[in-house]
Motif scaffolding. Structure first.
Motif, PDB file in Angstrom:
ATOM      1  N   HIS A  61     -18.905 -28.554 -42.033  1.00 43.51           N
ATOM      2  CA  HIS A  61     -19.258 -28.650 -43.608  1.00 43.51           C
ATOM      3  C   HIS A  61     -18.236 -27.414 -44.176  1.00 43.51           C
ATOM      4  O   HIS A  61     -17.575 -27.586 -45.411  1.00 43.51           O
ATOM      5  CB  HIS A  61     -20.521 -28.161 -43.830  1.00 43.51           C
ATOM      6  CG  HIS A  61     -20.893 -27.958 -45.174  1.00 43.51           C
ATOM      7  ND1 HIS A  61     -20.930 -29.346 -46.109  1.00 43.51           N
ATOM      8  CD2 HIS A  61     -21.307 -26.894 -45.944  1.00 43.51           C
ATOM      9  CE1 HIS A  61     -21.230 -28.727 -47.460  1.00 43.51           C
ATOM     10  NE2 HIS A  61     -21.388 -27.417 -47.457  1.00 43.51           N
ATOM     11  N   CYS A  64     -14.810 -28.974 -44.517  1.00 45.31           N
ATOM     12  CA  CYS A  64     -14.685 -29.796 -45.612  1.00 45.31           C
ATOM     13  C   CYS A  64     -14.446 -29.031 -47.230  1.00 45.31           C
ATOM     14  O   CYS A  64     -13.812 -29.658 -47.900  1.00 45.31           O
ATOM     15  CB  CYS A  64     -15.809 -30.706 -45.572  1.00 45.31           C
ATOM     16  SG  CYS A  64     -15.905 -31.893 -44.365  1.00 45.31           S
ATOM     17  N   LEU A  65     -15.180 -27.831 -47.398  1.00 49.46           N
ATOM     18  CA  LEU A  65     -14.963 -27.121 -48.525  1.00 49.46           C
ATOM     19  C   LEU A  65     -13.691 -26.727 -48.548  1.00 49.46           C
ATOM     20  O   LEU A  65     -13.105 -26.532 -49.689  1.00 49.46           O
ATOM     21  CB  LEU A  65     -16.245 -25.972 -48.455  1.00 49.46           C
ATOM     22  CG  LEU A  65     -17.699 -26.637 -48.490  1.00 49.46           C
ATOM     23  CD1 LEU A  65     -18.673 -25.403 -48.637  1.00 49.46           C
ATOM     24  CD2 LEU A  65     -17.947 -27.541 -49.829  1.00 49.46           C
ATOM     25  N   ALA A  68     -11.439 -29.332 -49.836  1.00 51.72           N
ATOM     26  CA  ALA A  68     -11.853 -29.598 -51.260  1.00 51.72           C
ATOM     27  C   ALA A  68     -11.024 -28.604 -51.969  1.00 51.72           C
ATOM     28  O   ALA A  68     -10.310 -28.844 -52.976  1.00 51.72           O
ATOM     29  CB  ALA A  68     -13.319 -29.606 -51.495  1.00 51.72           C
ATOM     30  N   TRP A  95     -15.521 -28.692 -59.486  1.00 51.24           N
ATOM     31  CA  TRP A  95     -15.131 -27.758 -58.135  1.00 51.24           C
ATOM     32  C   TRP A  95     -15.071 -26.330 -58.682  1.00 51.24           C
ATOM     33  O   TRP A  95     -15.597 -25.348 -58.104  1.00 51.24           O
ATOM     34  CB  TRP A  95     -13.896 -28.371 -57.402  1.00 51.24           C
ATOM     35  CG  TRP A  95     -13.653 -27.475 -56.201  1.00 51.24           C
ATOM     36  CD1 TRP A  95     -12.676 -26.384 -56.381  1.00 51.24           C
ATOM     37  CD2 TRP A  95     -14.194 -27.352 -54.952  1.00 51.24           C
ATOM     38  NE1 TRP A  95     -12.502 -25.753 -55.056  1.00 51.24           N
ATOM     39  CE2 TRP A  95     -13.645 -26.344 -54.347  1.00 51.24           C
ATOM     40  CE3 TRP A  95     -15.297 -27.611 -54.737  1.00 51.24           C
ATOM     41  CZ2 TRP A  95     -13.928 -26.102 -53.050  1.00 51.24           C
ATOM     42  CZ3 TRP A  95     -15.773 -27.419 -53.212  1.00 51.24           C
ATOM     43  CH2 TRP A  95     -15.244 -26.497 -52.549  1.00 51.24           C
ATOM     44  N   TYR A 123     -17.898 -38.418 -43.879  1.00 52.43           N
ATOM     45  CA  TYR A 123     -19.095 -37.304 -44.642  1.00 52.43           C
ATOM     46  C   TYR A 123     -19.329 -38.074 -46.069  1.00 52.43           C
ATOM     47  O   TYR A 123     -18.584 -38.304 -46.876  1.00 52.43           O
ATOM     48  CB  TYR A 123     -18.216 -36.063 -44.906  1.00 52.43           C
ATOM     49  CG  TYR A 123     -19.328 -34.984 -45.308  1.00 52.43           C
ATOM     50  CD1 TYR A 123     -20.677 -35.017 -45.553  1.00 52.43           C
ATOM     51  CD2 TYR A 123     -18.733 -33.582 -45.905  1.00 52.43           C
ATOM     52  CE1 TYR A 123     -21.393 -34.205 -45.770  1.00 52.43           C
ATOM     53  CE2 TYR A 123     -19.659 -32.983 -46.188  1.00 52.43           C
ATOM     54  CZ  TYR A 123     -21.206 -32.945 -45.987  1.00 52.43           C
ATOM     55  OH  TYR A 123     -21.805 -31.919 -46.393  1.00 52.43           O
ATOM     56  N   ALA A 125     -21.168 -37.302 -49.035  1.00 58.07           N
ATOM     57  CA  ALA A 125     -21.801 -36.297 -49.574  1.00 58.07           C
ATOM     58  C   ALA A 125     -22.281 -36.560 -51.083  1.00 58.07           C
ATOM     59  O   ALA A 125     -22.756 -35.639 -51.804  1.00 58.07           O
ATOM     60  CB  ALA A 125     -20.858 -35.011 -49.452  1.00 58.07           C
ATOM     61  N   LYS A 274     -18.284 -33.657 -55.556  1.00 59.64           N
ATOM     62  CA  LYS A 274     -18.520 -34.408 -54.304  1.00 59.64           C
ATOM     63  C   LYS A 274     -17.789 -35.642 -53.930  1.00 59.64           C
ATOM     64  O   LYS A 274     -17.635 -36.177 -52.923  1.00 59.64           O
ATOM     65  CB  LYS A 274     -20.379 -34.796 -54.316  1.00 59.64           C
ATOM     66  CG  LYS A 274     -21.125 -33.640 -54.148  1.00 59.64           C
ATOM     67  CD  LYS A 274     -20.983 -33.039 -52.800  1.00 59.64           C
ATOM     68  CE  LYS A 274     -22.308 -32.325 -52.503  1.00 59.64           C
ATOM     69  NZ  LYS A 274     -23.319 -32.745 -52.230  1.00 59.64           N
ATOM     70  N   LEU A 277     -15.516 -35.278 -51.112  1.00 59.71           N
ATOM     71  CA  LEU A 277     -16.169 -35.112 -49.703  1.00 59.71           C
ATOM     72  C   LEU A 277     -16.368 -36.380 -49.221  1.00 59.71           C
ATOM     73  O   LEU A 277     -16.417 -36.730 -48.138  1.00 59.71           O
ATOM     74  CB  LEU A 277     -17.148 -34.131 -49.534  1.00 59.71           C
ATOM     75  CG  LEU A 277     -16.790 -32.453 -50.070  1.00 59.71           C
ATOM     76  CD1 LEU A 277     -18.202 -31.699 -49.773  1.00 59.71           C
ATOM     77  CD2 LEU A 277     -15.652 -32.208 -49.406  1.00 59.71           C
ATOM     78  N   SER A 278     -16.706 -37.627 -50.283  1.00 62.06           N
ATOM     79  CA  SER A 278     -17.185 -38.660 -49.957  1.00 62.06           C
ATOM     80  C   SER A 278     -16.017 -39.946 -49.837  1.00 62.06           C
ATOM     81  O   SER A 278     -16.644 -41.020 -49.532  1.00 62.06           O
ATOM     82  CB  SER A 278     -18.198 -39.313 -50.916  1.00 62.06           C
ATOM     83  OG  SER A 278     -19.589 -38.337 -50.512  1.00 62.06           O
ATOM     84  N   LEU A 282     -10.277 -37.687 -47.321  1.00 60.51           N
ATOM     85  CA  LEU A 282     -10.624 -36.396 -46.588  1.00 60.51           C
ATOM     86  C   LEU A 282     -10.373 -36.186 -45.068  1.00 60.51           C
ATOM     87  O   LEU A 282      -9.937 -35.248 -44.647  1.00 60.51           O
ATOM     88  CB  LEU A 282     -12.207 -36.008 -46.972  1.00 60.51           C
ATOM     89  CG  LEU A 282     -12.719 -34.709 -46.347  1.00 60.51           C
ATOM     90  CD1 LEU A 282     -12.433 -33.357 -47.074  1.00 60.51           C
ATOM     91  CD2 LEU A 282     -14.499 -34.568 -46.326  1.00 60.51           C
ATOM     92  N   ASP A 367     -25.436 -26.501 -48.132  1.00 59.44           N
ATOM     93  CA  ASP A 367     -24.674 -25.818 -46.957  1.00 59.44           C
ATOM     94  C   ASP A 367     -24.997 -25.595 -45.721  1.00 59.44           C
ATOM     95  O   ASP A 367     -24.467 -24.780 -44.903  1.00 59.44           O
ATOM     96  CB  ASP A 367     -23.877 -24.727 -47.727  1.00 59.44           C
ATOM     97  CG  ASP A 367     -23.450 -25.023 -48.889  1.00 59.44           C
ATOM     98  OD1 ASP A 367     -22.609 -26.049 -49.217  1.00 59.44           O
ATOM     99  OD2 ASP A 367     -23.286 -23.984 -49.910  1.00 59.44           O
TER     100      ASP A 367
END
Length: 394
Positions: A61, A64-65, A68, A95, A123, A125, A274, A277-278, A282, A367
């Motif tokens: 996670h 992934c952030l 992003a 974001w 993922y 999200a 989001k 992330l989806s 990614l 998170d």
């Protein structure tokens, strides 16, 4: 990690339906009905395994952030197929203001066989489902079949806590609306939204609900309204952002979008960021940023590269769901570019337990790792015919 067979409880279907799982059966392509909730078997884990998986999910996670942030700061939204300038700016602004926007949950899909490191498959999200069965029926199943046992499952408590902690981010003076699509005939979207609504109410929030198709537009006030003509100030929607920003109301969504900072009139949950992330792109960006990471699979946007001669690859449409459009290409297959943008990820066949291919769905709430749901499929692709099985910790 072991798969154990067990005799289903008498009246299991009525039991799980009463617990919110109103879709316990799946209609197969030939018209027959088979269990979606399958308690003829379960998975058993050791506590060290679960603790290690929790650590993996927390790290994934965070990665992934980081990805992003990279996508936004380097202007790579076009790699995700986000080419409309207004949509791209809405995602980037969301974001940048993410601390001002409520965000609730997401689900990692992992390949794990109990021996090697877990590998991230994707993922979701933005609009993940299979939440109800992971949070509620499997917990009650464990309490009935294995009293005193444990389970990786703090979903309910964490969801209530997430709403409570983020209540001040919601616009005051109006209910938090919950919306699902009435096009869902199984009731899965409806019950997912109903369950999330219940957790919000337990956190002390005022709520209401309606279908996405019932959301109206008032041209005089230029605001979204519910089926009682009240302004919709905030709305949790189980409706993907790529649809919300491309259907006939997309212009109104972008015109009135509350992205924090007091702008706009409607706040949507999950927030627009989001979309970062989806999207299957990614996976390729993660591999660029963290090459060789033990919990990632090699993935690319321009083709399978070396995967064609090594492990083979899986072509995943950037916005596919429930295995839709996914194709499997063994080593040595000729590469033919897909008609739509895809991510090309290393082929890592799902492990088979008693002939059943299993994928772990690891949940994240605000998170933090929060729980586990397990699905089995007959083939290598986890599709709409997959089955959900409960688990316990030894």
């Amino acid at each position: 990690m072991q798969r154990r067979t067990i005799e289903p409880r008498p009246g299991w279907q009525q039991t799980v339906e009463a617990q919110g799982l109103v879709y316990p059966l799946t209609r197969q392509a030939d018209g027959t009905l088979t269990p979606y909730w399958d308690e003829s078997a379960y998975y058993e884990f050791g506590l060290p395994e679960i603790e290690a998986l929790e650590d993996v999910v927390a790290e994934l996670h965070r990665m992934c952030l980081t990805a992003a942030e990279h996508i936004v700061t380097t202007g790579r939204l076009a790699d995700l197929g986000i080419t409309d300038p207004r949509v791209a700016e809405a995602v980037a602004e969301a974001w940048r203001r993410r601390d001002e926007l409520p965000s609730v949950y997401g689900r990692f899909d992992l390949r794990y066989d109990g021996t090697g490191p877990a590998k991230m498959l994707e993922y979701n999200a933005d609009t993940p489902t299979s939440l109800v069965e992971a949070a509620s029926p499997q917990w009650f199943w464990m309490e009935e079949r294995f009293p005193g046992a444990d389970q990786w499952n703090s979903l309910h408590e964490r969801l209530v806590d997430a709403w409570r902690k983020q209540a001040t981010l919601l616009p005051p003076g109006s209910p938090l609306h919950f919306a699902h699509s009435s096009a869902d005939e199984l009731g899965e979207d409806l019950m997912t939204v109903a369950y999330l609504k219940e957790t919000a109410e337990q956190a002390g929030l005022e709520t209401d609900w309606l279908s996405v198709e019932e959301i109206g537009w008032d041209p005089l006030s230029e605001r979204f309204v519910d089926n009682r003509l009240r302004f919709i100030r905030s709305c949790f929607k189980l409706y993907p952002w790529e649809w919300l920003t491309s259907d006939r109301f997309a212009g109104h969504v972008l015109d009135t979008l509350d992205n924090g900072g007091g702008t706009g009139t409607t706040l949507w949950i999950e927030p627009a960021w989001k979309m970062l992330l989806s999207n299957k792109a990614l996976l390729a960006i993660l591999w660029e940023l963290f090459p060789g990471h033990p919990n990632l699979l090699p993935a690319y946007l321009d083709g399978p590269r070396e995967l064609a001669r090594t492990m083979g690859w899986v072509a995943k449409p950037l916005l596919g769901r429930e295995g839709e459009g996914v194709t499997v290409h063994p080593r040595g297959s000729a590469f033919v570019p897909a008609e739509e943008p895809c991510c090309y990820q290393e082929l890592a066949p799902l492990p088979a337990f008693d002939g059943n291919h299993v994928v772990l769905g690891a949940w994240v709430v605000r998170d933090e790792p929060a729980g586990l749901g397990i699905r089995e499929s007959s083939g290598l692709i986890t599709d709409e015919y997959a089955r959900f099985l409960p688990h316990v910790i030894r």
